[in-house]
Design a protein around this motif. Sequence first.
Motif, PDB file in Angstrom:
ATOM      1  N   SER A   1       3.431  65.282  40.104  1.00 29.20           N
ATOM      2  CA  SER A   1       4.394  66.382  40.098  1.00 29.20           C
ATOM      3  C   SER A   1       4.303  67.129  41.415  1.00 29.20           C
ATOM      4  O   SER A   1       3.328  66.993  42.159  1.00 29.20           O
ATOM      5  N   SER A   2       5.348  67.914  41.700  1.00 26.25           N
ATOM      6  CA  SER A   2       5.367  68.633  42.979  1.00 26.25           C
ATOM      7  C   SER A   2       6.274  69.854  42.860  1.00 26.25           C
ATOM      8  O   SER A   2       6.844  70.126  41.803  1.00 26.25           O
ATOM      9  N   GLY A   3       6.468  70.579  43.974  1.00 27.39           N
ATOM     10  CA  GLY A   3       7.287  71.779  43.984  1.00 27.39           C
ATOM     11  C   GLY A   3       6.492  72.990  43.531  1.00 27.39           C
ATOM     12  O   GLY A   3       5.363  72.875  43.038  1.00 27.39           O
ATOM     13  N   GLU A   4       7.090  74.170  43.689  1.00 29.15           N
ATOM     14  CA  GLU A   4       6.370  75.376  43.283  1.00 29.15           C
ATOM     15  C   GLU A   4       7.339  76.389  42.701  1.00 29.15           C
ATOM     16  O   GLU A   4       8.356  76.742  43.324  1.00 29.15           O
ATOM     17  N   ALA A   5       7.005  76.866  41.517  1.00 32.06           N
ATOM     18  CA  ALA A   5       7.790  77.890  40.832  1.00 32.06           C
ATOM     19  C   ALA A   5       7.094  79.236  40.992  1.00 32.06           C
ATOM     20  O   ALA A   5       5.935  79.307  41.419  1.00 32.06           O
ATOM     21  N   PRO A   6       7.777  80.332  40.642  1.00 28.29           N
ATOM     22  CA  PRO A   6       7.132  81.654  40.738  1.00 28.29           C
ATOM     23  C   PRO A   6       6.088  81.894  39.665  1.00 28.29           C
ATOM     24  O   PRO A   6       5.376  82.911  39.719  1.00 28.29           O
ATOM     25  N   LEU A   7       5.980  80.990  38.706  1.00 32.98           N
ATOM     26  CA  LEU A   7       4.982  81.160  37.640  1.00 32.98           C
ATOM     27  C   LEU A   7       4.610  79.783  37.093  1.00 32.98           C
ATOM     28  O   LEU A   7       5.258  78.777  37.406  1.00 32.98           O
ATOM     29  N   PRO A   8       3.561  79.670  36.273  1.00 33.63           N
ATOM     30  CA  PRO A   8       3.127  78.368  35.766  1.00 33.63           C
ATOM     31  C   PRO A   8       4.234  77.664  34.975  1.00 33.63           C
ATOM     32  O   PRO A   8       5.009  78.305  34.257  1.00 33.63           O
ATOM     33  N   THR A   9       4.287  76.348  35.115  1.00 34.96           N
ATOM     34  CA  THR A   9       5.306  75.537  34.450  1.00 34.96           C
ATOM     35  C   THR A   9       4.659  74.603  33.419  1.00 34.96           C
ATOM     36  O   THR A   9       3.448  74.348  33.457  1.00 34.96           O
ATOM     37  N   VAL A  10       5.469  74.090  32.535  1.00 35.37           N
ATOM     38  CA  VAL A  10       4.971  73.233  31.454  1.00 35.37           C
ATOM     39  C   VAL A  10       4.683  71.830  31.979  1.00 35.37           C
ATOM     40  O   VAL A  10       5.491  71.238  32.697  1.00 35.37           O
ATOM     41  N   ARG A  11       3.527  71.326  31.606  1.00 34.74           N
ATOM     42  CA  ARG A  11       3.169  69.951  31.975  1.00 34.74           C
ATOM     43  C   ARG A  11       4.033  68.941  31.207  1.00 34.74           C
ATOM     44  O   ARG A  11       4.366  69.161  30.047  1.00 34.74           O
ATOM     45  N   PHE A  12       4.331  67.819  31.859  1.00 34.28           N
ATOM     46  CA  PHE A  12       5.006  66.711  31.197  1.00 34.28           C
ATOM     47  C   PHE A  12       3.957  65.808  30.551  1.00 34.28           C
ATOM     48  O   PHE A  12       2.775  65.846  30.896  1.00 34.28           O
ATOM     49  N   SER A  13       4.372  65.013  29.606  1.00 32.41           N
ATOM     50  CA  SER A  13       3.464  64.115  28.885  1.00 32.41           C
ATOM     51  C   SER A  13       2.826  63.090  29.827  1.00 32.41           C
ATOM     52  O   SER A  13       3.281  62.890  30.957  1.00 32.41           O
ATOM     53  N   GLY A  14       1.781  62.422  29.355  1.00 33.22           N
ATOM     54  CA  GLY A  14       1.045  61.471  30.187  1.00 33.22           C
ATOM     55  C   GLY A  14       1.630  60.070  30.209  1.00 33.22           C
ATOM     56  O   GLY A  14       1.668  59.416  31.245  1.00 33.22           O
ATOM     57  N   THR A  15       2.102  59.591  29.051  1.00 29.59           N
ATOM     58  CA  THR A  15       2.600  58.218  28.967  1.00 29.59           C
ATOM     59  C   THR A  15       3.452  58.050  27.726  1.00 29.59           C
ATOM     60  O   THR A  15       3.312  58.800  26.755  1.00 29.59           O
ATOM     61  N   ARG A  16       4.341  57.086  27.787  1.00 33.04           N
ATOM     62  CA  ARG A  16       5.176  56.784  26.618  1.00 33.04           C
ATOM     63  C   ARG A  16       4.340  56.140  25.515  1.00 33.04           C
ATOM     64  O   ARG A  16       4.638  56.277  24.337  1.00 33.04           O
TER      65      ARG A  16
END
Length: 919
Positions: A87-102
């Motif tokens: 993942s990359s980029g930066e938001a002004p606050l913490p963001t939700v993690r995406f899942s690890g694998t299908r």
Amino acid sequence: MIFPFAVIAQSESHPRIYTAEQSGTQFLKNIADVEWKKSLIDKKIENLEKYLNYCKEDPTWMVSRLQMNWKTKHTKVFLKGGEFSHSSGEAPLPTVRFSGTRDWATDYKKPKLEDVTPYFDDERGFYLEPKKSGEKEWVHPSKIGHTIEGINTEIMGLVEDAAFLYWITGEKKYAEFAAPIYLKYIDGMFYRDAPIDLLNSNQAGISGLATFEVIHEKVLLNLLTTYDFLYNYFESKNVNLDNSIAVFQKWGDQIIQKGIPDNNWNLFQARFLTYVALTLDSNANYANAKGREYFLEYTFNTSTERQLSIKESLLVYDYETGMWPECASYSVHVITTLLDIFTLLDNATNNNELSNFPIIEKAALASFQYLFPSGYTVGFGDSNHNPLPPENFELLIANYSKYNNDEKEAIISGLLQQMIDKGEYKRKVENLFQLFFYVDKLKPTEKNPNALKELTSPTFYASNVSMFNQRLGEGDDAMMVSTTGSFGNHAHANGVSIELFANKYVLGPDMGKGSSYWHENHNEYYSKLPAHNTVIVDGKSDYEAMRSYHPFKLENNFPAVSTTPNFDKLTFSNVSFFEPKTKADQQRFTALIKSNTSKGYIIDVFRSKKQESGAQRHDYFYHNLGQSLQILDSNSKEIYLKETTDFGSEYGDIKGYDYLKNKKKIVTDKDIQALFTLKSEGVSDNLMKLWIKGSKNQSIYTALAPKANLLKKGSGTAPKNVIGNPMQTLVIKRESAAWDNPFAIVFNPYIKGEENPILDVEYSTIKENPSTQVIDVLLSDKKTTDKIILNTSEEDIVEQNRFYQKGLLSVTRKVENSESLSYLFLSGMYNYKKNGWGVIASGMPVTISIERSGDTFVIENNAPVLIKVPFLNGKKSAELRVYENGKLIATRQGQINRSNPEQLEFRLSKAYDKAVIVY
């Protein structure tokens, strides 16, 4: 159909998804005396208490355990197919993690919430405990299955519970617990983009915002219901809910734009969209006009490239049979999903929405045709042996009760009560949806022990999943065979496979699915032919599983599908199949035959040959429950087999052969027996004896195959003590074509110490007609014999001495030293002569039964026919009595056959369910 969105729009207050026009205190009061409902609330209160205490000591205790990009605040998610990349980029606050694998299968344990590291965000990955070694190690997210989404969903499930408890109790502690966690997640998803697949694979079209599949976004429902129950609290605190609205709209659009448009996904997605729609206000309230009407339109009426509307999805059903074109486990849960959707919609409209789509009700009732006599579903494809979902019947009852459909409510209540009486179901609610919509009390009904029988038929054919079920007998003597090809979604590459039920269990089961759809044991074994009761050609038979288009062709069967004839001594199916990998023709004939008692046996004749000439090999596989498998000679003495390393990928066989262990072998051309023994504490041994026809170039193998994954704890189709055990497996290998000389097996189930219906089986052939199979089954009284004469097709002719048969099948039951038969059954027959009897079809081949009862013969036929009958006890005249709908409509005397003065002739001009010849 245009849904009455305006009617829904009249209710703008919250909560409104599950309830409307009642307060939480009133709801709690209404169910105070319904213990099985109130217990769910009590459990939620008790379960939340410890987390409330944790947060009382540390307000950040639960928030900090959300799986977020706490440090990095990444906005973009990148995948490589079905795995998280980075993942990359930066938001002004913490963001939700995406899942690890299908893939949900993982070697690592999901930590308890107490063991989750607060504010965890580490470039090394995750520090988890392996399931085997027990020592924690760093591992990339792509190796931890659904752990990330699992933790977040668990937390948001607690948040949903707290929001609900706030609504019914008014206690602020619940809202104060739920609100900060909910808002943290919502804000974190607001700044998070949908994932991008770097490989631009199929994954790019199915990803959700939190998970790899839009149909698994369970956390979305937690968020929506939390918003609904806490809405008034948020209003009182002047909380800005714009991010919530934006996240719900973004999530809804992701579901509309992604997914799979032509199977169960449509409906699972539609369920999510229904929740989104009912949560949002009308379109006019939003600048982008994406409100309630917008999402309802895409749910019910308007299809997109990856999301068919419900109106269009329902056309996938077979409207004649009520069958959905996927394996049983998925099919019955499609019904559940549809009932969920229409229950939610109807709660908003109060317009009896279900009545507009009768196919849903038909499908719910048709699903009983999936059931073994024990009340558990068949296991073809990715299915398990499970009872039908009680929720299906609970929701039908809820609809009938709401709209005063007393007759239907009584019928379905009776069926549900039967499941309760059998111990298959105890009324309970496991979630808020069920809590609000299940009726408090079932309508009292008279007990109907034949309810299941009335909803099933001796034979049932679902062409859109290539499934043919046949049943015979009742109670402990009930037998069933389910024959399946490979057609529809979640199918396996299984050729023509059978599951066999007898002695109260599925003694010959399918194996189910593997650890996951992406695990090698699924792709190499569980979804392939060696895991099924079928025939494999050259060790190579194979084709695609999951979405498979290799059905069998139903050539012949008795009785006619979904009918119950008067003649109830047997059922059969005859199907043909082209195996694409080896270009082989196959045909499988399977019959259930009742002995002269209530017991029965099964005949299986499997023909298989390659279309091209030359060397070929055909392997007959059969798996049976039990702890042992013995091979016996014709005198029932055990034959000892030698260990062997035959079979396997090293010899060019498909990988599924490698999963067979403890292989033993004997080469023999003689008739033999195979005896499977299933032992359970406190009961007599459950035995399955196979009478196997001998052949040149034939070897017999025993082996242990992997466990049957469809047998789960409490499944009811196998004793508890063998669930999880390796499967006893028989393989019959033929180093030549098996067409004119097919595999022929008589399956003989019985209980040790009780009646065994079969004393002996003899196989023979007719020199002039080598493809004709002659099977003589001597029954336990030592004087009654069933003679089965089976041809390859209706056009085949066999002639010997005073016997002539042009047609598929004849079954004759005679008692020793008796000139007269007990019954004669013919099917696919043009012309038949034997024992003084003659049957000649008029144009089309006929199915006819002739059963003796004293000095009369009861006849049932499906087409015009000429019947020639011998004199009985010297009597030279007899009368034919013809019945329709139980009433006598005609009588006539038999005519002497001018070609054979020892016979009388009778003509039936059409099909009759009953005609009687009386001497």
